[in-house]
Design an enzyme around this catalytic site. Structure first.
Site, short mmCIF file in Angstrom:
data_model
loop_
_atom_site.label_atom_id
_atom_site.label_comp_id
_atom_site.label_asym_id
_atom_site.label_seq_id
_atom_site.Cartn_x
_atom_site.Cartn_y
_atom_site.Cartn_z
N ALA A 245 105.72 36.72 56.02
CA ALA A 245 105.83 35.26 56.00
C ALA A 245 104.77 34.57 56.85
O ALA A 245 104.86 33.39 57.13
CB ALA A 245 107.23 34.86 56.46
N GLY A 246 103.76 35.32 57.28
CA GLY A 246 102.68 34.71 58.06
C GLY A 246 102.91 34.76 59.55
O GLY A 246 102.16 34.17 60.32
N LEU A 247 103.96 35.48 59.98
CA LEU A 247 104.24 35.56 61.42
C LEU A 247 103.89 36.94 61.99
O LEU A 247 104.33 37.30 63.08
CB LEU A 247 105.71 35.23 61.71
N GLY A 248 103.13 37.72 61.26
CA GLY A 248 102.60 38.96 61.82
C GLY A 248 103.62 40.07 61.98
O GLY A 248 103.53 40.88 62.92
N SER A 249 104.60 40.14 61.05
CA SER A 249 105.63 41.18 61.18
C SER A 249 105.01 42.57 61.08
O SER A 249 105.37 43.48 61.84
CB SER A 249 106.71 41.01 60.10
N SER A 250 104.08 42.76 60.18
CA SER A 250 103.53 44.11 59.99
C SER A 250 102.72 44.54 61.22
O SER A 250 102.81 45.69 61.65
CB SER A 250 102.69 44.19 58.72
N ALA A 251 101.97 43.62 61.81
CA ALA A 251 101.19 43.96 63.01
C ALA A 251 102.13 44.31 64.16
O ALA A 251 101.88 45.26 64.92
CB ALA A 251 100.28 42.80 63.41
N PRO B 136 110.43 37.36 60.14
CA PRO B 136 110.55 37.56 58.69
C PRO B 136 109.34 38.29 58.10
O PRO B 136 108.20 38.09 58.55
CB PRO B 136 110.68 36.14 58.12
N ASP C 148 95.54 39.79 63.96
CA ASP C 148 96.99 40.00 64.07
C ASP C 148 97.33 41.11 65.07
O ASP C 148 98.22 40.96 65.90
CB ASP C 148 97.54 40.52 62.73
O1 PMV Z 1 100.06 36.57 56.69
P1 PMV Z 1 99.62 37.51 57.76
O2 PMV Z 1 100.44 37.36 59.02
O3 PMV Z 1 99.50 38.92 57.26
O4 PMV Z 1 98.14 37.05 58.22
C1 PMV Z 1 97.02 37.25 57.37
C2 PMV Z 1 95.80 36.65 58.01
C3 PMV Z 1 94.52 36.77 57.17
O5 PMV Z 1 93.49 36.11 57.92
C4 PMV Z 1 94.67 36.06 55.84
C5 PMV Z 1 94.13 38.22 56.93
C6 PMV Z 1 93.68 38.96 58.18
O6 PMV Z 1 93.81 40.20 58.21
O7 PMV Z 1 93.17 38.34 59.13
#
Ligand code: PMV
Length: 327
Positions: free
Chosen positions: A115-121, A112, A164
């Protein structure tokens, strides 16, 4: 035509603090973004994207006929998706010494968005590998990691760590501290992910923590405390001590909460997991909404999250030891 894929990730420990030079431990999970790239005759980009959280859309732009994309999804979503794709293409053009190359690009993601699961990376890493390979050049995982980091840095206006992108490019559990990135040995980790259906704005959340840290010593101390916690967490990981890992995840969530990046839905998913007997639970990624990660090898946490109002999706995830790869 070349297809490459890269895994998403959860943060076992250390998000946000990693932006200020503290260590973090993200872990790649078995949910991937796949990017298919075909070189075009002209210098345009045509992007078709589909993932869990949005209806598919297609945009074509670039070259001398650059106009705003005409699509029926929100402009900010299109900009978010195409921003990373543009930056990935820029890196691939540079790596293959083909500044005018144009591509048809299809993105299919099981991760997703935002949502914190690194989709963009994952999209960035897979896009860079696919596009350079399509142009006849080859990059190692370390080179993809470095170029994906530079792409993210450009899109996030300087607010990005290497965590990420390194994790997505190399797979497995990794440790990132500033520019020092390395792989860690890890036992099997029984992750359960809960997703509230929402997304956080990473740039705004990182900016908020930066302001808080500049204004209050307690916030700077909290960032340093997360660093201490990560160092303890690394030892627990190496020792395979899942009980201690879980306990430290709970503390990490508390510290992230103190920095103002949790939300009611993330807190309620964390508590539902703990009440169900998870060894530990925390938000993952930038916060504000999105996903929590819990450690539980029984089915209890998954069941509890499935019936929790406000949790839109829950799934079990495993550590994925494979990073970016050509399919
Ligand atoms: O929410 P995400 O998957 O984009 O992770 C962000 C992680 C942060 O530590 C808040 C930012 C970063 O670039 O490390």
């Amino acid at each position: 035509m070349v297809t490459a894929s890269a895994p998403g990730k959860v943060y076992l420990f250390g998000e946000h603090a990693v932006v200020y030079g503290e260590p973090a431990v993200p872990c790649a999970i078995d949910r991937r973004a796949r990017v298919t790239v075909e070189e075009r005759e002209d210098d345009h980009l045509r992007v078709h994207a589909e993932d869990l959280s949005l209806d598919g859309f297609t945009v074509e732009y670039g070259g001398s006929t650059d106009t705003d994309p005409d699509v029926n999804v929100s402009q900010s979503l299109v900009e978010a998706a195409t921003g990373y794709v543009d930056a990935a293409v820029e890196q691939a053009r540079e790596a293959a010494d083909a500044p005018q190359a144009g591509f048809d690009i299809t993105i299919e993601s099981e991760i997703p968005l935002g949502a914190g699961l690194g989709s963009s990376a994952a999209v960035t890493a897979a896009g860079i590998l696919a596009a350079t390979r399509e142009l006849g050049a080859d990059l190692s995982a370390a080179e993809v990691a470095d170029r994906a980091y530079r792409a993210e840095l450009a899109v996030q206006e300087g607010n990005a760590s290497r965590a990420d992108t390194f994790c997505s490019a190399t797979g497995g559990a990794v440790r990132v501290e500033g520019d020092d990135c390395r792989s860690l040995d890890a036992p099997e980790l029984p992750f359960v992910v809960g997703f509230d259906g929402g997304a956080g704005d990473t740039g705004a959340l990182v900016g908020g923590v930066r302001e808080l840290k500049d204004q209050y010593d307690f916030a700077a101390d909290t960032v340093a405390a997360i660093g201490d916690l990560v160092r303890a967490g690394e030892e627990a990981l190496t020792a395979g001590d899942l009980d201690e890992l879980g306990e430290l995840m709970d503390f990490n969530h508390g510290l992230l909460s103190a920095l103002g990046v949790s939300s009611r839905s993330l807190d309620s998913m964390v508590w539902a997991a703990r009440d169900a007997g998870a060894l530990g639970a925390k938000l993952t990624g930038a916060g504000g909404g999105g996903c929590v990660v819990a450690l539980d090898d029984s089915e209890e946490t998954e069941t509890a999250l499935r019936y929790l109002p406000g949790c839109e999706e829950t799934f079990r995830a495993e550590l994925d030891t494979e990073g970016v790869r050509v399919e």
